[in-house]
Write a protein that holds these residues in place. Structure first.
Motif, PDB file in Angstrom:
ATOM      1  N   UNK A  42      -6.855  26.128 -15.549  1.00  0.00           N
ATOM      2  CA  UNK A  42      -8.289  26.342 -15.760  1.00  0.00           C
ATOM      3  C   UNK A  42      -8.530  27.592 -16.600  1.00  0.00           C
ATOM      4  N   UNK A  43      -7.806  28.647 -16.307  1.00  0.00           N
ATOM      5  CA  UNK A  43      -7.970  29.888 -17.051  1.00  0.00           C
ATOM      6  C   UNK A  43      -7.608  29.712 -18.522  1.00  0.00           C
ATOM      7  N   UNK A  44      -6.522  29.033 -18.790  1.00  0.00           N
ATOM      8  CA  UNK A  44      -6.110  28.792 -20.177  1.00  0.00           C
ATOM      9  C   UNK A  44      -7.134  27.927 -20.895  1.00  0.00           C
ATOM     10  N   UNK A  45      -7.640  26.901 -20.222  1.00  0.00           N
ATOM     11  CA  UNK A  45      -8.621  26.006 -20.856  1.00  0.00           C
ATOM     12  C   UNK A  45      -9.893  26.744 -21.248  1.00  0.00           C
ATOM     13  N   UNK A  46     -10.450  27.521 -20.346  1.00  0.00           N
ATOM     14  CA  UNK A  46     -11.690  28.158 -20.763  1.00  0.00           C
ATOM     15  C   UNK A  46     -11.452  29.360 -21.653  1.00  0.00           C
ATOM     16  N   UNK A  47     -10.246  29.927 -21.658  1.00  0.00           N
ATOM     17  CA  UNK A  47      -9.953  30.972 -22.646  1.00  0.00           C
ATOM     18  C   UNK A  47      -9.741  30.368 -24.039  1.00  0.00           C
ATOM     19  N   UNK A  48      -9.399  29.099 -24.106  1.00  0.00           N
ATOM     20  CA  UNK A  48      -9.368  28.425 -25.409  1.00  0.00           C
ATOM     21  C   UNK A  48     -10.786  28.357 -25.981  1.00  0.00           C
ATOM     22  N   UNK A  49     -11.745  28.006 -25.127  1.00  0.00           N
ATOM     23  CA  UNK A  49     -13.145  27.975 -25.567  1.00  0.00           C
ATOM     24  C   UNK A  49     -13.597  29.377 -25.963  1.00  0.00           C
ATOM     25  N   UNK A  50     -13.280  30.372 -25.136  1.00  0.00           N
ATOM     26  CA  UNK A  50     -13.640  31.750 -25.468  1.00  0.00           C
ATOM     27  C   UNK A  50     -12.957  32.186 -26.757  1.00  0.00           C
TER      28      UNK A  50
END
Length: 142
Positions: A42-50
């Motif tokens: 989850x952290x990696x996924x939303x840091x991709x968006x960020x």
């Protein structure tokens, strides 16, 4: 150069962001909810968006700085992206409950990235060294 700075900001955000979040106190709550692997995912996924948002802000800064004759280095992009995501992740822990819409969050992140990229690129920290300028001149002549 815009694509190179964008990609650099994206990669730095995805590499640094989850580690910063892992160090935050809210990580244990996330890991309890979805497990350790799920928390990292989850952290990696939303840091991709960020990272995409930070990269867009950095690319915009490159465009503006280029109009004023300033050169933006990859070193400046790394420092700016790293600083942006660390400040953002820490700020999100402190102010996350007050953020109502993702739109405001995204605008804040892009603006922060733009400002930090501009400031670091103008400062001596983000300037290219003489040896990297010589290398860049040699590679463009070839």
């Amino acid at each position: 150069m815009n694509l190179k700075i964008f990609a650099t900001a994206l990669v730095v955000t995805v590499l640094v962001g989850p580690v910063v979040q892992w160090l935050m106190p809210a990580w244990s709550v996330l890991a309890e909810d979805v497990g350790a692997g799920g928390a990292w995912f989850a952290s990696i996924m939303y840091h991709i968006v960020y990272g995409i948002i930070i990269g867009a802000g950095a690319a915009l800064a490159v465009t503006v700085l280029r109009r004023f004759g300033k050169v933006v280095t990859v070193q400046a992009a790394v420092i700016a992206a790293c600083t942006t995501i660390v400040l953002f992740d820490v700020g999100f822990v402190l102010l996350g409950q007050k953020v109502q819409a993702f739109t405001y969050l995204a605008l804040l992140l892009a603006l922060s990235s733009f400002i930090l990229q501009t400031v670091i690129s103008i400062s001596p920290i983000g300037k290219a060294t003489a040896s990297s300028n010589d290398h860049a001149a040699n590679t463009t002549d070839a």
